[in-house]
Design a protein around this motif. Structure first.
Motif, PDB file in Angstrom:
ATOM      1  N   LEU A  72       0.818  -1.208   0.000  1.00 53.05           N
ATOM      2  CA  LEU A  72       0.000   0.000   0.000  1.00 53.05           C
ATOM      3  C   LEU A  72       0.852   1.258   0.000  1.00 53.05           C
ATOM      4  CD1 LEU A  72      -2.853  -0.968   2.501  1.00 53.05           C
ATOM      5  CD2 LEU A  72      -3.120  -0.451   0.074  1.00 53.05           C
ATOM      6  N   GLU A  73       1.968   1.224   0.723  1.00 57.75           N
ATOM      7  CA  GLU A  73       2.856   2.377   0.768  1.00 57.75           C
ATOM      8  C   GLU A  73       3.411   2.691  -0.625  1.00 57.75           C
ATOM      9  OE1 GLU A  73       2.430   4.186   3.261  1.00 57.75           O
ATOM     10  OE2 GLU A  73       4.048   3.911   4.695  1.00 57.75           O
ATOM     11  N   ILE A  74       3.769   1.644  -1.367  1.00 57.70           N
ATOM     12  CA  ILE A  74       4.260   1.837  -2.734  1.00 57.70           C
ATOM     13  C   ILE A  74       3.170   2.452  -3.607  1.00 57.70           C
ATOM     14  CG2 ILE A  74       4.999   0.635  -4.836  1.00 57.70           C
ATOM     15  CD1 ILE A  74       6.515  -1.333  -3.073  1.00 57.70           C
ATOM     16  N   CYS A  75       1.962   1.909  -3.521  1.00 52.08           N
ATOM     17  CA  CYS A  75       0.849   2.425  -4.319  1.00 52.08           C
ATOM     18  C   CYS A  75       0.484   3.851  -3.900  1.00 52.08           C
ATOM     19  CB  CYS A  75      -0.368   1.520  -4.161  1.00 52.08           C
ATOM     20  SG  CYS A  75      -0.138  -0.155  -4.789  1.00 52.08           S
ATOM     21  N   PHE A  76       0.505   4.100  -2.593  1.00 56.06           N
ATOM     22  CA  PHE A  76       0.143   5.415  -2.042  1.00 56.06           C
ATOM     23  C   PHE A  76       1.069   6.506  -2.564  1.00 56.06           C
ATOM     24  CE2 PHE A  76       0.237   8.323   1.809  1.00 56.06           C
ATOM     25  CZ  PHE A  76      -0.975   8.917   1.528  1.00 56.06           C
ATOM     26  N   PHE A 112      -7.200   5.687   2.596  1.00 55.17           N
ATOM     27  CA  PHE A 112      -8.240   5.104   3.446  1.00 55.17           C
ATOM     28  C   PHE A 112      -7.932   3.643   3.782  1.00 55.17           C
ATOM     29  CE2 PHE A 112     -11.692   8.219   1.791  1.00 55.17           C
ATOM     30  CZ  PHE A 112     -11.228   9.179   2.678  1.00 55.17           C
ATOM     31  N   ILE A 113      -7.450   2.881   2.798  1.00 55.64           N
ATOM     32  CA  ILE A 113      -7.131   1.476   3.077  1.00 55.64           C
ATOM     33  C   ILE A 113      -5.981   1.378   4.079  1.00 55.64           C
ATOM     34  CG2 ILE A 113      -6.276  -0.685   2.080  1.00 55.64           C
ATOM     35  CD1 ILE A 113      -7.724   0.009  -0.480  1.00 55.64           C
ATOM     36  N   GLU A 114      -5.028   2.295   3.995  1.00 55.16           N
ATOM     37  CA  GLU A 114      -3.914   2.276   4.964  1.00 55.16           C
ATOM     38  C   GLU A 114      -4.419   2.437   6.382  1.00 55.16           C
ATOM     39  OE1 GLU A 114      -0.349   4.378   4.678  1.00 55.16           O
ATOM     40  OE2 GLU A 114       0.094   3.802   2.614  1.00 55.16           O
ATOM     41  N   THR A 115      -5.388   3.326   6.589  1.00 56.03           N
ATOM     42  CA  THR A 115      -5.915   3.504   7.946  1.00 56.03           C
ATOM     43  C   THR A 115      -6.572   2.216   8.446  1.00 56.03           C
ATOM     44  OG1 THR A 115      -8.075   4.339   7.177  1.00 56.03           O
ATOM     45  CG2 THR A 115      -6.321   5.961   7.518  1.00 56.03           C
ATOM     46  N   LEU A 116      -7.270   1.519   7.542  1.00 62.67           N
ATOM     47  CA  LEU A 116      -7.920   0.266   7.935  1.00 62.67           C
ATOM     48  C   LEU A 116      -6.902  -0.828   8.222  1.00 62.67           C
ATOM     49  CD1 LEU A 116     -10.959   0.145   5.446  1.00 62.67           C
ATOM     50  CD2 LEU A 116     -10.901   0.989   7.808  1.00 62.67           C
ATOM     51  N   ILE A 117      -5.856  -0.919   7.391  1.00 64.00           N
ATOM     52  CA  ILE A 117      -4.816  -1.930   7.616  1.00 64.00           C
ATOM     53  C   ILE A 117      -4.066  -1.650   8.914  1.00 64.00           C
ATOM     54  CG2 ILE A 117      -2.662  -2.909   6.740  1.00 64.00           C
ATOM     55  CD1 ILE A 117      -5.126  -3.905   5.295  1.00 64.00           C
ATOM     56  N   LEU A 118      -3.816  -0.389   9.220  1.00 59.24           N
ATOM     57  CA  LEU A 118      -3.177  -0.037  10.490  1.00 59.24           C
ATOM     58  C   LEU A 118      -4.045  -0.490  11.658  1.00 59.24           C
ATOM     59  CD1 LEU A 118      -1.734   3.534   9.763  1.00 59.24           C
ATOM     60  CD2 LEU A 118      -0.419   1.501  10.349  1.00 59.24           C
ATOM     61  N   ALA A 119      -5.372  -0.325  11.517  1.00 59.88           N
ATOM     62  CA  ALA A 119      -6.289  -0.780  12.561  1.00 59.88           C
ATOM     63  C   ALA A 119      -6.280  -2.301  12.675  1.00 59.88           C
ATOM     64  CB  ALA A 119      -7.703  -0.276  12.265  1.00 59.88           C
ATOM     65  N   VAL A 120      -6.231  -2.988  11.542  1.00 56.61           N
ATOM     66  CA  VAL A 120      -6.168  -4.456  11.542  1.00 56.61           C
ATOM     67  C   VAL A 120      -4.875  -4.936  12.200  1.00 56.61           C
ATOM     68  CG1 VAL A 120      -5.934  -6.479  10.056  1.00 56.61           C
ATOM     69  CG2 VAL A 120      -7.681  -4.775   9.557  1.00 56.61           C
ATOM     70  N   MET A 121      -3.762  -4.256  11.912  1.00 56.69           N
ATOM     71  CA  MET A 121      -2.482  -4.614  12.518  1.00 56.69           C
ATOM     72  C   MET A 121      -2.525  -4.421  14.031  1.00 56.69           C
ATOM     73  SD  MET A 121       0.023  -2.929   9.614  1.00 56.69           S
ATOM     74  CE  MET A 121       1.614  -3.441  10.303  1.00 56.69           C
ATOM     75  N   PHE A 209     -13.222   6.530   7.815  1.00 56.47           N
ATOM     76  CA  PHE A 209     -11.969   5.842   7.493  1.00 56.47           C
ATOM     77  C   PHE A 209     -10.744   6.423   8.210  1.00 56.47           C
ATOM     78  CE2 PHE A 209     -14.589   5.097   3.637  1.00 56.47           C
ATOM     79  CZ  PHE A 209     -14.680   3.719   3.755  1.00 56.47           C
ATOM     80  N   GLY A 210     -10.944   7.444   9.002  1.00 54.12           N
ATOM     81  CA  GLY A 210      -9.837   8.018   9.749  1.00 54.12           C
ATOM     82  C   GLY A 210     -10.031   7.933  11.249  1.00 54.12           C
ATOM     83  N   PHE A 211     -11.167   8.480  11.712  1.00 60.43           N
ATOM     84  CA  PHE A 211     -11.410   8.566  13.151  1.00 60.43           C
ATOM     85  C   PHE A 211     -11.746   7.217  13.773  1.00 60.43           C
ATOM     86  CE2 PHE A 211     -14.207   9.680  16.820  1.00 60.43           C
ATOM     87  CZ  PHE A 211     -13.232  10.305  17.583  1.00 60.43           C
ATOM     88  N   PHE A 212     -12.641   6.450  13.145  1.00 54.42           N
ATOM     89  CA  PHE A 212     -13.025   5.148  13.701  1.00 54.42           C
ATOM     90  C   PHE A 212     -11.854   4.163  13.759  1.00 54.42           C
ATOM     91  CE2 PHE A 212     -17.799   5.756  12.658  1.00 54.42           C
ATOM     92  CZ  PHE A 212     -17.968   6.398  13.869  1.00 54.42           C
ATOM     93  N   PRO A 213     -11.051   4.030  12.676  1.00 57.32           N
ATOM     94  CA  PRO A 213      -9.867   3.163  12.784  1.00 57.32           C
ATOM     95  C   PRO A 213      -8.910   3.642  13.862  1.00 57.32           C
ATOM     96  CG  PRO A 213     -10.357   3.594  10.490  1.00 57.32           C
ATOM     97  CD  PRO A 213     -11.250   4.486  11.287  1.00 57.32           C
ATOM     98  N   PHE A 214      -8.802   4.962  14.019  1.00 60.68           N
ATOM     99  CA  PHE A 214      -7.926   5.513  15.050  1.00 60.68           C
ATOM    100  C   PHE A 214      -8.422   5.130  16.444  1.00 60.68           C
ATOM    101  CE2 PHE A 214      -6.539   9.130  17.775  1.00 60.68           C
ATOM    102  CZ  PHE A 214      -5.170   8.922  17.675  1.00 60.68           C
ATOM    103  N   LEU A 215      -9.731   5.176  16.643  1.00 61.46           N
ATOM    104  CA  LEU A 215     -10.303   4.766  17.928  1.00 61.46           C
ATOM    105  C   LEU A 215     -10.048   3.285  18.185  1.00 61.46           C
ATOM    106  CD1 LEU A 215     -13.776   6.579  18.123  1.00 61.46           C
ATOM    107  CD2 LEU A 215     -11.664   7.138  19.342  1.00 61.46           C
TER     108      LEU A 215
END
Length: 318
Positions: A72-76, A112-121, A209-215
């Motif tokens: 994702l970082e490469i694509c981002f 947005f996908i990065e925020t979700l993957i960070l939450a999954v991690m 996609f930002g606040f909820f994954p952060f929580l």
């Protein structure tokens, strides 16, 4: 180049990305700097992908998500830097309406996908530390794949709608974007129609996609720290925390730079402050992530050494 203002969208089909036009004498130097950064992002994150796929020791959910995050970082960063490099090299600041829409779409999708993957991690580390007996049952390979696919499927349709919504507006105030990429709030400022629902949609997606994954990340690490504090030995606490520290640093860099950028007042679009802040999450964070994970993780370091040894041995056999 003549800048068009107060024209109807039907009379023009391009934007002017100012980028670093305020630094005319540094265009070649900036091109060299960003080229080196981009190459290192590709090499560093590409190396993370290779070792997480090839090394048997790293065939765990944590490294599965790390490999996906590196992709994702490469694509981002590829949604921004190639276009910026082209602009710096050719001095051509124009971008077509279609190319701007494509860049806008891919940038938002990857962000947005990065925020979700960070939450999954973060959830993965929560299960590993707080529910170790159930870890292999909960975070099985099928579940890991489903979480990644769900992240993509939940984001793409919404961003498609967001892109169509923004680019259906009449851009009549100006065609000049004082930014390094086609950024949403900068685009909305150029419209002359009613942007209320667009701004509502923007903030809704940011919350979703930002606040909820952060929580979710905060909740996961709160539970993790409580569990670590209850461990009987200092060695156990240190080992448990070391598995989370890299993710915490990466999460802090990504969210920290993103929050600062989006808290900028509207005048920052005029002064150009936001485009410099955006360099942190579009360039520097993807550049530092492989270093953070490799320097703070013994398994990753060993996997890299084994990979380099295999390559050296293969080269010596020739």
């Amino acid at each position: 180049m003549e800048i068009k203002t107060e024209v109807n969208l039907s009379h023009w089909n391009e934007f002017i990305l100012l980028g670093f036009s305020d630094l005319p004498n540094l265009q070649d130097i900036l091109f060299g700097i960003f080229l080196v950064i981009y190459i290192n992002i590709l090499i560093g994150n590409g190396l993370i992908i290779v070792i997480t796929k090839s090394d048997t020791v790293l065939q765990t959910p944590m490294y599965f998500f790390l490999g996906n995050f590196a992709f994702l970082e490469i694509c981002f960063t590829s949604a921004v830097l190639p276009r910026l490099l082209y602009s710096l090299w050719t001095r051509n600041k124009t971008i077509s309406l279609q190319d701007c829409a494509v860049q806008f779409f891919f940038f938002l999708v990857m962000a947005f996908i990065e925020t979700l993957i960070l939450a999954v991690m973060a959830y993965d580390r929560y299960v590993a530390i707080c529910k170790p007996l159930y870890y292999t049952l909960i975070m099985n390979h099928k579940m890991c794949i489903q979480l990644v696919i769900a992240s993509w499927l939940s984001v793409v349709p919404i961003v498609i709608g967001q892109t169509c919504q923004v680019f259906s507006l009449p851009f009549c105030n100006s065609n000049v974007l004082n930014h390094i990429y086609c950024e949403m709030s900068s685009l909305i400022m150029l419209t002359c129609g009613d942007t209320f629902w667009n701004e509502v949609s923007l903030y809704s997606d940011t919350v979703l996609f930002g606040f909820f994954p952060f929580l979710l990340i905060l909740y996961s690490y709160t539970r993790i720290f409580i569990s670590i504090h209850k461990l009987p030995t200092e060695i156990g606490r240190s080992k448990a925390f070391s598995t989370c520290s890299s993710h915490l640093i990466v999460m802090g860099l990504f969210y920290g730079s993103g929050i600062i950028a989006h808290l900028q007042i509207k005048t920052s679009h005029i002064s150009g402050i936001e485009k410099y802040i955006s360099l942190f999450y579009t360039s520097l964070t993807p550049l530092f992530n492989p270093l953070i994970y490799s320097l703070r993780n013994k398994d990753v370091i060993m996997a890299m050494k084994k990979l380099f040894f295999k390559l050296k041995h293969h080269e010596g056999m020739r």
